[in-house]
Design a protein around this motif. Structure first.
Motif, PDB file in Angstrom:
ATOM      1  N   ASP A  94       0.810  -1.433  -0.062  1.00  0.00           N
ATOM      2  CA  ASP A  94      -0.035   0.027   0.114  1.00  0.00           C
ATOM      3  C   ASP A  94       0.698   1.305  -0.012  1.00  0.00           C
ATOM      4  O   ASP A  94       0.162   2.333   0.057  1.00  0.00           O
ATOM      5  CB  ASP A  94      -0.804  -0.019   1.090  1.00  0.00           C
ATOM      6  N   GLY A  95       2.226   1.192  -0.255  1.00  0.00           N
ATOM      7  CA  GLY A  95       3.013   2.383  -0.139  1.00  0.00           C
ATOM      8  C   GLY A  95       3.513   2.727   1.311  1.00  0.00           C
ATOM      9  O   GLY A  95       4.570   3.434   1.293  1.00  0.00           O
ATOM     10  N   LYS A  96       2.950   2.142   2.432  1.00  0.00           N
ATOM     11  CA  LYS A  96       3.402   2.590   3.727  1.00  0.00           C
ATOM     12  C   LYS A  96       4.549   1.798   4.016  1.00  0.00           C
ATOM     13  O   LYS A  96       4.944   0.735   3.716  1.00  0.00           O
ATOM     14  CB  LYS A  96       2.246   2.185   4.777  1.00  0.00           C
ATOM     15  N   SER A  97       5.874   2.557   4.716  1.00  0.00           N
ATOM     16  CA  SER A  97       6.884   1.826   5.094  1.00  0.00           C
ATOM     17  C   SER A  97       6.619   1.493   6.558  1.00  0.00           C
ATOM     18  O   SER A  97       6.308   2.126   7.498  1.00  0.00           O
ATOM     19  CB  SER A  97       8.213   2.895   5.093  1.00  0.00           C
ATOM     20  N   VAL A  98       7.433   0.093   6.933  1.00  0.00           N
ATOM     21  CA  VAL A  98       7.320  -0.165   8.199  1.00  0.00           C
ATOM     22  C   VAL A  98       8.550  -0.857   8.597  1.00  0.00           C
ATOM     23  O   VAL A  98       9.434  -1.343   7.931  1.00  0.00           O
ATOM     24  CB  VAL A  98       6.233  -1.256   8.429  1.00  0.00           C
ATOM     25  N   PRO A  99       8.832  -0.958   9.717  1.00  0.00           N
ATOM     26  CA  PRO A  99      10.382  -1.545  10.260  1.00  0.00           C
ATOM     27  C   PRO A  99      10.205  -3.210   9.850  1.00  0.00           C
ATOM     28  O   PRO A  99       9.121  -3.888  10.022  1.00  0.00           O
ATOM     29  CB  PRO A  99      10.394  -1.370  11.762  1.00  0.00           C
TER      30      PRO A  99
END
Length: 653
Positions: free
Chosen positions: A484-489
């Protein structure tokens, strides 16, 4: 001009698609029942062939190779089904299936040069051969590796040697539990190997644990074939070996290893994988052994970032049970198979292997064993690679001795502990080795003529292969981009989630999460826009000019691919690190079938990097020089070779 790796891969995939349009429809999928029925039929032919050999006073024991007649419909069906079960078809091996069809339709066996054991002529079951000599040898090296009252253990391979060379070679290994009349066949496992422009082919070694049942035996059979376009020779042979599952009355002698062995037997690796620093904790499990930290409260933490206390084996049944109900499997340690170092702290930067087993020397009554010794060598199996000690198969990259423990039973000498091969070897990058284990019993026997006792030396040998471990990951806290384009660790990513794989919106499913520690400094990269990422030295990154390269091979000025295009590196440095590192395996079989193996990438801090599978293939590139193979290979087989390379890249390790 050298093309980037990804460009070459995309061209190869496009070439495959174009070549497949004119090929016939692939055969139906071959199941275990069909393979068992085929082997039952071939066992009957083999028994008749051996009987004919015996009648002519020729060799007729196990491991004699029988020539196959492809005019015989049952022989032809057996060959085609075996190849189909190995993943081969007229689509991905057109030249191979064309040659088989030619032999099936036109070429009579009596017109082809074949041989029998000892080079003698044979006419049996309609088969005619000459004394001109075989193109290749063919056998099944199979040996017992111990067992207990309920199970017998074996290790074996399918082996063919074409010392005159061949354009194409194939060999496989299928193991069955059968009755003594060889009428009931139950498939236990199978393995195959193909090679182009080679001389010696051997399947990945198979470790078998077979239940002891009254009236049952182990049967292993193998198909081998070779084609030489220059000489016009071809050879297609079958061989078989049987072994009893009963305990011998005198007890079994030799060197028997309980560990190390392949524990996750359903893994496609067919290797004993030792993950001393990190491994797969969720999803596709491929670590038979791993480091573990036992905390003061009694909890066990596999693949800790620091503070490992020893090595532990995987509890395969317990790990598989975690997937019941539709979940993903979790790596569970076996608390009965744990080893701590004898002195000092556990060092994950060293190549260490846990050994447990017993040496039963063949010593007759009246003789006394006064001393037992051992030698264990780690020997390189692959050509090339990143091994510091050398690149040729047969190079010794580690030496050690078995960890003997005090014997409690006469004439039984146990060992149980960690064997340390040290550092400076090539196991940091999944380079396969075999472990050659020798044990020696020294002592004396009485002199039957009344003289002084006579000294003796009783040796035993065992092999474990292949053994490897791999080290590829990103630092904890590295942010990766979801679909979805979101960045996460990285530490928050779960199996089943999708990560963005390229700038066109492609997303791939996370099938495995790898986690662990890193004993060496990480490589920190910074591009001209100020973005930074920290990865391990062997992690793959995608460059604009050189394709996929390991992080440790990058330098200032290299242009790497990012979410905003190609960007130059302005800093490349090594930085100390003590935390956890993570990586992922990406793509379901269905996803990879549509996009190809070159798409197994993700964005880490905006940098386009490869997943764990791409890392494995990157290491192999140095081992297999495709251009050198094509130079030696007859042009008729070039397409099959290219299709084979593309197929192997898409196979998940």
């Amino acid at each position: 001009m050298r093309r980037p790796f990804l460009t070459l891969m995309m061209l190869a995939v496009l070439g495959v698609a174009c070549s497949q349009q004119r090929q016939p429809t692939p055969l139906a999928q071959v199941d275990a029942q069909q393979l068992a029925e085929d082997s039952r039929v071939m066992a009957r032919y083999y028994a008749q062939w051996q009987a004919s050999l015996h009648a002519q006073a020729l060799n007729s024991g196990n491991n004699e190779r029988m020539p196959l007649d492809l005019n015989n419909e049952e022989h032809y069906r057996f060959v085609v089904n075996r190849l189909q079960a190995s993943g081969l078809s007229p689509l991905n091996a057109p030249r191979l299936f064309l040659r088989l069809e030619e032999l099936h339709r036109r070429v009579r066996l009596s017109e082809r040069p074949m041989d029998v054991p000892a080079g003698a002529p044979l006419q049996a079951a309609g088969m005619q051969v000459t004394e001109e000599g075989a193109l290749c040898g063919h056998m099944i090296p199979l040996h017992a590796t111990g067992g207990d009252a309920t199970h017998a253990r074996f290790q074996g391979t399918g082996l063919t040697s074409c010392f005159g060379g061949s354009d194409y070679g194939y060999v496989d290994f299928n193991a069955y539990s059968t009755d003594e009349q060889q009428t009931l066949f139950e498939l236990l496992t199978n393995e195959s190997h193909e090679e182009y422009a080679g001389k010696v082919l051997e399947t990945t070694p198979i470790s078998l644990s077979v239940e002891r049942k009254e009236g049952r035996q182990l049967l292993v059979d193998s198909l081998a074939m070779a084609f030489n376009e220059t000489t016009g020779e071809d050879q297609i042979t079958y061989t078989s070996v049987t072994a009893t599952l009963h305990l011998s009355g005198a007890g079994e002698m030799g060197l028997f290893l309980e560990h190390p062995r392949e524990l996750l037997v359903e893994s496609p690796d067919k290797a004993i994988r030792i993950c001393l620093e990190r491994g797969s904790i969720h999803g596709f499990l491929d670590c038979d052994y791993g480091s573990v930290r036992i905390h003061p409260d009694g909890t066990w933490q596999p693949f800790p970032g620091s503070g490992a206390t020893g090595i532990v084996a995987v509890d395969a049944p317990a790990s598989k049970a975690t997937a019941i109900g539709g979940g993903t499997p979790t790596w569970i340690p076996d608390r009965t198979a744990y080893w701590a170092p004898t002195g000092g702290a556990f060092d994950t930067s060293r190549f260490q292997v846990a050994f447990r087993g017993t040496f039963f020397p063949h010593v007759i009554d009246g003789c006394q064993v006064t001393r037992v010794t051992s030698k264990v060598a780690a020997i390189l199996m692959d050509t090339g690679g990143w091994c510091q000690a050398g690149s040729a198969p047969g190079t010794i990259v580690g030496k050690g001795e078995l960890p003997w423990t005090a014997p409690t039973v006469p004439k039984e000498f146990p060992f149980d502990g960690i064997l340390d091969f040290g550092t400076g070897n090539c196991l940091n990058s999944a380079q396969n080795v075999r472990l050659e284990v020798w044990a020696y019993a020294e002592g004396t026997c009485p002199d039957p003529w009344g003289g002084p006792p006579e000294p003796f030396l009783c040796p035993a040998k065992a092999e474990v292969k292949p053994v490897d471990y791999k080290k590829i990951c990103m630092a904890e806290g590295t942010r990766v981009t979801r679909a979805d384009g979101k960045s996460v660790p990285v530490e928050q990513v779960k199996v089943g989630e999708k990560l963005l794989a390229n700038g066109q919106g492609l997303a791939l499913t996370v099938t495995t999460v790898h986690r662990g520690g890193e004993s060496k400094p990480l490589v920190k990269l910074r591009d001209e826009q100020g973005r930074e990422v920290r990865v391990t030295d062997t992690h793959p990154l995608v460059t604009a000019a050189r394709g996929v390269v390991q992080a440790g091979a990058l330098k200032v000025g290299d242009a790497v691919l990012t979410r905003t295009g190609a960007r130059k590196l302005v800093a490349v440095e090594r930085v100390p690190y003590e935390g956890l590192v993570y990586n992922f395996s990406l793509g379901t079989p269905e996803e990879l079938a549509h996009v190809g193996p070159e798409a197994r990438t993700l964005y880490a801090e905006g940098f386009l990097v490869g997943d764990s599978q791409m890392q494995t293939e990157l290491e192999k590139q140095k081992r297999v020089d495709a251009r050198a193979v094509l130079v030696r290979l007859h042009s008729e087989w070039h397409q099959d070779f290219r299709l084979s390379q593309a197929r192997h890249l898409s196979t998940r390790r």
